[in-house]
Design a protein around this motif. Structure first.
Motif, PDB file in Angstrom:
ATOM      1  N   SER A 104       0.809  -1.211   0.000  1.00 19.13           N
ATOM      2  CA  SER A 104       0.000   0.000   0.000  1.00 19.13           C
ATOM      3  C   SER A 104       0.843   1.261   0.000  1.00 19.13           C
ATOM      4  O   SER A 104       0.323   2.348  -0.123  1.00 19.13           O
ATOM      5  N   ARG A 120      -8.395  -6.568   6.410  1.00 22.74           N
ATOM      6  CA  ARG A 120      -8.416  -5.114   6.425  1.00 22.74           C
ATOM      7  C   ARG A 120      -7.295  -4.556   5.575  1.00 22.74           C
ATOM      8  O   ARG A 120      -7.470  -3.652   4.769  1.00 22.74           O
ATOM      9  N   LYS A 121      -6.142  -5.137   5.731  1.00 21.78           N
ATOM     10  CA  LYS A 121      -5.005  -4.609   4.976  1.00 21.78           C
ATOM     11  C   LYS A 121      -5.159  -4.888   3.498  1.00 21.78           C
ATOM     12  O   LYS A 121      -4.748  -4.069   2.659  1.00 21.78           O
ATOM     13  N   GLN A 177      -7.271  -2.244   2.154  1.00 22.28           N
ATOM     14  CA  GLN A 177      -6.514  -0.989   2.047  1.00 22.28           C
ATOM     15  C   GLN A 177      -5.607  -1.004   0.823  1.00 22.28           C
ATOM     16  O   GLN A 177      -5.470  -0.016   0.118  1.00 22.28           O
ATOM     17  N   ALA A 178      -4.982  -2.157   0.595  1.00 27.81           N
ATOM     18  CA  ALA A 178      -4.087  -2.259  -0.542  1.00 27.81           C
ATOM     19  C   ALA A 178      -4.872  -2.086  -1.833  1.00 27.81           C
ATOM     20  O   ALA A 178      -4.425  -1.394  -2.760  1.00 27.81           O
ATOM     21  N   TYR A 218      -7.534  -0.410  -2.171  1.00 28.66           N
ATOM     22  CA  TYR A 218      -7.855   1.020  -2.254  1.00 28.66           C
ATOM     23  C   TYR A 218      -6.719   1.769  -2.926  1.00 28.66           C
ATOM     24  O   TYR A 218      -6.914   2.622  -3.790  1.00 28.66           O
ATOM     25  N   LYS A 219      -5.528   1.425  -2.515  1.00 27.31           N
ATOM     26  CA  LYS A 219      -4.357   2.080  -3.097  1.00 27.31           C
ATOM     27  C   LYS A 219      -4.285   1.792  -4.594  1.00 27.31           C
ATOM     28  O   LYS A 219      -4.001   2.668  -5.406  1.00 27.31           O
ATOM     29  N   HIS A 246     -13.137   3.789   2.465  1.00 27.31           N
ATOM     30  CA  HIS A 246     -12.214   4.643   1.715  1.00 27.31           C
ATOM     31  C   HIS A 246     -12.433   4.473   0.225  1.00 27.31           C
ATOM     32  O   HIS A 246     -12.472   5.445  -0.528  1.00 27.31           O
TER      33      HIS A 246
END
Lengths: 155, 994
Positions: B7, B35-36, B39-40, B42-43, B76
């Protein structure tokens, strides 16, 4: 969030985290200029800054300035609380944190930040789960000395 | 932990490699990993949205995850996606509201509390999403009112974090469709903020006030005193925010005070960005609300001198235009100008004052144009002053050129002047070639005062010169060029892709030669620099400046050369390859040259015009019968502004245009139609030229529908003629459907929107469209009065959206307005809106829009709305989902061409996909691709096949397939990096399906 900086009152950079790819030269320039602007401000002034095309939120804890650059639409107050939460986390992890802790255990400070904020967005707001993740990481590392905290307290 | 690294800063090329791994992690049993992973993703979404498109439904799953952390992480992504297009996610409003309700109600685990406030970050994220969703949408907003009220109520504790939520709430309340009760509460909150002793809150309160102010100016009045206090606040940031607030409430009465405050702040501040920003605002206010001339000029002077060279170029340009065009009252204008001249003279008095360059430029221009209005000052004095300025070292060469132009202008109005002579003397030997050039021009002009006066008429800066936007005088040449096999003109966007290759094809040599012989090569830059500043935004300055410079050049060097056969080349090139500035300059040399020259000279030129051009001229003169005197005018023009404005102008006038064209056709179809047929001029151009000519003709407007019949015929005639010729030169744009009707082959501005004659209530496509491949007619939306149907027609060079509006009532619907919202990925050719003048009772009207894909995505939404008036104004929203495949067309080419193109393309993507048992041979696979994806099979050699397609308008994509052991290896290449990715995705989908 664009980036997060920690620097001391003397203008020494303690920690920096960039969430957007930036060239090294630009980084240096930004950091230098931003530090000047922030350090020049008086304690009673407001902790938000519109600087260039960024919004900067900063807060001073003892001799350390925590400084976040955010986008136009982001909420300033919540960023301020984010900084506060980060300080709380550091405090909990190191047990009453001081600047030296961060200097000598900068990698831990980075780990905590990574667990807390990921890719420029807040990741986990619960203190417990962040600390749990860090503890696990510590176990994985199998460090020889239990923790660098003893080093930090000697000087 | 690798996910954390992912990320961080990550190159987009590597995403395909790791994406499957991360997708797997979405199912992991540990929350932290899930969760991670989110997030990744999302990136990744931020880096390359089109590569993660296919997993949108997985995001939905993440949103419903049982762990609050994972759910929060997915927000996000949603925030980002909703930011891009809110219409697609309206259905999720309910779930977002439900989540927020739970959060506010304290249903989350205690871990998430922060200072006993439940998950504040989550709340803020949700509020932000709701804000985007509820914007201008009463229905969605209604869902939110309750929960917003709830969160306002809950956030009563005195702590920063609750204030954060409050301020977010307030902002949401003001952004969504207003509800009076909530507004009242929000206003109270703002009041609390502003009055708070805490400086941070005060700042936020001011901020909130600034965006609330245009909805509710009374709120500012309540807090007057606080605002005034803030104005003298020691913290410059608070001060600045206050000024921002004041800027919003400025009006005619308070402008002087506010601008004064702003200037004070400006003088104190040193930060570059702040200055630029503030200067812009002051200038805007000064222009809008200036109470009197003196004040206006003084303010602008202050702006220029304080702002220095940081000011945006628009500001001096606008200022000068204002001076030149003046207001309604001629006397006032003169007073303003006189005052300006006087104040500048006074400023120049001070010998060693250092002024910013831009200020000097403005001064010199004003002095040049209007110094003669001031009778009591001797021009000699002004000239001496300018002379001394020229000698100063701090003056840049660009400014010097401005000053020189001023000197020339003033010199034209005085008889003999010593200062002028001195200047000429001094700069004739200048090392700066531009200056030398001007000195020479001036010298020659001084010899002939008569000519000089003609060239530089007093106060002509804003008398509009008529521009022949289409460069119709070039048509003949283009015709010849096409005859010789030159490439046809392509519109700008199309050309951008081919720019490189085309540049090679163009021969610049003759252009350089002829131009160099007429002007010294450095003259190019000299000419560019003073005008370059004003090009585009300030044509009035431009016309005066270029006008005289170009003519003087011509006069010196003789015109004939430029009009010779050789001289024509640059013109053609500059039209076909407008990308180079000097070329446009050459165009203006030619065209503006004509303007200024005395008529006799012009006839000379006409005589010297080469054969094929004569023909064109004759055509023109026949068209201009009755407008004879205008013919010359239409030939002149500032080509450089023309080229820039061409696109825009034609757009604005489209509808008008089509009317006029049809009118004109009606009357002149007989002799005009055939003429056009014989002219293989390029499409766009002829449209444009027709347009400008016809605009001059005062034609009575009659019923459009009626005209369309008469208009359609010659139009198609001409087009088919055109098409025949163009097709020779067009390699890529071969017909998709062999029997396609040529009539609608080309999108033309005039054929754009036509009201069809009455059809029954069930819509059907007109005949000419029926023959093209098209989708089913589907209903988009309906209300009591209207129903909207859509049909996609895949024409050869664009996607034609045909929207049918059927009136279900028994009354005539007037002023039905159809508007497409601007979409990031799509481009609607011509205007995005269409107005139906009237829709008869129980009938269907239709409107057609040509759409191109601007930014590549596998699927996108084009939303729009229909407004109509029936008892009350009603608005009906609809959205159309367009997929990439709507814009993909086969591309005919030979194997050799394929090979050449293949090598020239750089972006490639390779992927192996498994073949199912039903299509295990290469030919079966290729057939699937051909049928489903409209790819063109170029060649099949052994177990390899090559295919080609293009994304409209003309982005090619080549595909190389090879089979080995039940795998199909795909290898894409395209000039556009995103296209292969998206196509690959489509291929995978197709192959899986079959």
């Amino acid at each position: 969030m664009r980036f997060m900086l920690l620097f001391s009152r003397q203008g020494k950079l303690r920690l920096q985290k960039w969430f957007l790819a930036t060239a090294d030269r630009d980084k240096k320039k930004l950091v230098r200029e931003l530090m000047q602007v922030v350090l020049a401000r008086k304690p009673k002034m407001c902790s938000f800054l519109e600087w260039r095309d960024l919004k900067v939120v900063y807060k001073r804890y003892a001799s350390l300035y925590f400084c976040c650059a955010i986008e136009g639409q982001d909420n300033e107050l919540i960023t301020l609380e984010l900084i506060h939460r980060y300080v709380e986390l550091l405090d909990k992890y190191f047990g009453s944190v001081c600047e030296l802790d961060i200097i000598f255990n900068f990698e831990k400070a980075y780990f905590i930040l990574d667990e807390f904020v990921m890719g420029g967005e807040i990741q986990d707001t619960s203190k417990k789960s962040v600390l749990k993740a860090i503890e696990q990481a510590d176990l994985l590392q199998e460090v020889r000395h239990p923790c660098g905290a003893s080093l930090g307290s000697t000087p | 932990m690798a996910l954390t690294i992912v990320s961080q800063i990550f190159p987009r090329e590597m995403i395909p490699a790791v994406l499957p791994l991360i997708e797997d992690k979405l199912q992991h049993s540990k929350e932290i990993i899930r969760r991670k992973a989110v997030q990744a993703l999302y990136k990744f979404y931020l880096i390359a949205p089109n590569q993660v498109q296919h997993i949108h439904d997985k995001f939905r799953k993440a949103l419903c995850d049982r762990d609050a952390g994972v759910m929060a992480a997915s927000l996000h992504i949603y925030l980002q996606m909703i930011k891009e297009s809110s219409s697609g996610y309206k259905d999720l409003t309910g779930s977002f509201v439900a989540i927020l309700k739970q959060v506010v109600g304290g249903k989350l685990p205690i871990d998430f509390n922060y200072h006993s406030v439940p998950a504040p970050w989550l709340q803020i994220q949700l509020l932000r999403i709701l804000r985007l969703l509820g914007k201008d949408d009463p229905r969605t907003s209604e869902l939110m009112y309750e929960v917003l009220d709830e969160s306002l109520r809950r956030a009563e504790i005195n702590h920063n974090i609750t204030y954060a939520i409050l301020s977010e709430c307030v902002q949401t309340i003001y952004t969504i469709y207003p509800n009076s009760e909530l507004l009242e509460k929000a206003a109270k909150c703002i009041g609390k903020f502003v009055l708070s002793p805490k400086i941070n809150l005060k700042y936020l309160g001011l901020k909130a006030l600034t965006y609330v102010i245009h909805q509710d100016p009374n709120l500012a009045l309540q807090h007057q005193m606080t605002i005034i206090e803030c104005l003298d606040h020691p913290d410059p940031i608070v001060k600045r925010e206050t000024l921002e607030l004041l800027y919003r409430i400025t009006n005619g009465q308070n402008v002087i005070v506010i601008v004064q405050k702003m200037l004070d702040y400006l003088k104190e501040s040193k930060e570059e960005y702040a200055i630029i920003n503030l200067v812009g605002k002051i200038a805007e206010l000064a222009e809008k609300y200036a109470p009197n001339n003196e004040w206006f000029i003084q303010t602008m002077n202050a702006v220029f001198s304080v702002g220095g060279d940081l000011v945006h170029t628009d500001i001096p340009n606008n200022f000068l235009r204002l001076l030149a065009e003046g207001f309604d009252d001629g006397k006032e204008d003169d007073k303003l100008r006189v005052y300006a001249v006087k104040s500048y003279l006074a400023l120049l008095e001070e010998d060693d004052a250092l002024y910013p360059q831009k200020f000097l430029q403005v001064m010199s221009w004003v002095l040049g144009e209007y110094s003669s209005l001031v009778t009591d000052v001797d021009p000699e004095v002004i000239l001496t002053k300018l002379h001394s300025l020229l000698r100063k070292t701090f003056v840049t060469s660009e400014t010097k050129v401005w000053i020189m132009a001023t000197v020339t202008k003033i010199a034209s109005r005085t008889s003999c002047s010593k200062a002028v002579d001195e200047i000429i003397q001094e700069f004739s030997n200048s090392l700066d070639t531009c200056m030398r050039q001007y000195a020479f021009e001036l010298k020659n002009l001084c010899k002939d005062k008569e000519l000089m006066k003609n060239l530089l008429p007093f106060d002509a800066s804003c008398s509009d010169m008529v521009v022949d936007a289409s460069l119709s005088f070039l048509d003949g040449f283009v015709a010849e060029g096409l005859g010789r096999g030159a490439a046809p003109y392509k519109p700008h966007h199309q050309r951008q892709e081919e720019k490189l290759s085309q540049e090679k094809a163009l021969n610049f040599e003759p252009y350089r030669l002829s131009f160099a012989s007429s002007v010294s090569s450095s003259g190019i830059t000299g000419r560019q620099s003073p005008t370059g500043l004003s090009v585009g935004s300030d044509t009035s300055v431009n016309s005066a400046e270029t006008g005289h410079k170009e003519t003087s050049t011509l006069k010196l060097e003789g015109v004939r050369k430029l009009w010779g056969k050789e001289g024509y080349l640059p013109k053609k090139e500059s039209k076909e390859g407008k990308e180079k500035e000097p070329q446009t300059a050459s165009c203006s040399t030619l065209s503006t040259g004509q303007v200024g020259d005395p008529p006799a000279l012009r006839f000379d030129q006409v005589a010297s015009i080469s054969e094929e051009d004569k023909e064109k001229q004759q055509l023109a003169s026949t068209l201009f019968i009755g407008l004879g005197s205008n013919a010359g005018v239409s030939l002149m023009g500032k080509a450089e502004t023309a080229t820039q404005k061409f696109k825009r102008r034609s757009k604005i006038n489209e509808i008008q245009h089509s009317e006029e064209v049809s009118d004109f056709r009606n009357s002149a179809a007989a002799d005009f139609g055939p003429l056009l047929d014989t002219r293989p001029i390029n499409m766009e151009d002829s449209e444009g030229s027709l347009h400008t000519r016809l605009r001059k003709a005062s034609l009575s407007s009659s019923d459009i529908v009626e005209d369309n019949l008469a208009f359609e015929m010659p139009q198609s005639l001409r087009k088919s003629g055109l098409e025949e010729r163009l097709s020779e030169n067009r390699l890529s744009q071969s017909s998709l459907f062999a029997d396609s009707n040529i009539e609608i082959f080309q999108p033309s501005p005039s054929a754009q929107c036509e009201s069809a004659s009455k059809t029954p209530l069930i819509p059907s496509l007109p005949e000419e469209l029926e023959e093209l491949t098209h989708s089913e007619i589907v209903q988009l939306c309906q209300s009591d009065a209207l129903a909207l149907y859509l049909c996609k027609v895949w024409t050869d060079d664009s996607l034609l959206l045909t929207v049918f509006v059927s009136n279900k009532t028994t009354a005539v619907l007037n002023a039905v307005n159809l508007v497409f919202e601007e979409a990031e990925h799509f481009q609607i050719l011509e205007s995005p809106s269409y107005q139906f003048p009237a829709i008869e009772a129980e009938s269907v009207e239709r409107c057609q829009k040509y759409v191109w894909m601007d930014k590549i995505c596998t699927q996108g939404v084009l939303s729009g709305s229909v407004n109509y008036q029936l008892e009350m104004e009603t608005r009906l929203d609809f959205s159309v989902t367009l997929s990439l495949m709507d814009f993909i067309r086969p591309m005919q080419m030979t194997t050799e061409d394929f090979g050449k193109l293949w090598l020239s393309l750089s972006n490639d993507v390779k992927q192996n996909i498994k073949m199912s048992s039903s299509q295990d041979t290469l030919s079966a696979a290729l057939n699937t691709l051909q049928q489903k994806l409209k790819l063109h099979i170029v060649d099949v050699i052994g177990n390899e096949g090559i295919l080609a397609c293009q994304l409209l308008p003309s982005v090619p994509c080549l595909l190389h397939c090879r089979t080995h052991s039940r795998m199909l290896a795909l290898w894409f290449r395209s000039p556009c990096s995103a296209l292969p990715d998206s196509l690959l995705y489509q291929c995978q989908k197709v192959m899986e399906e079959s």
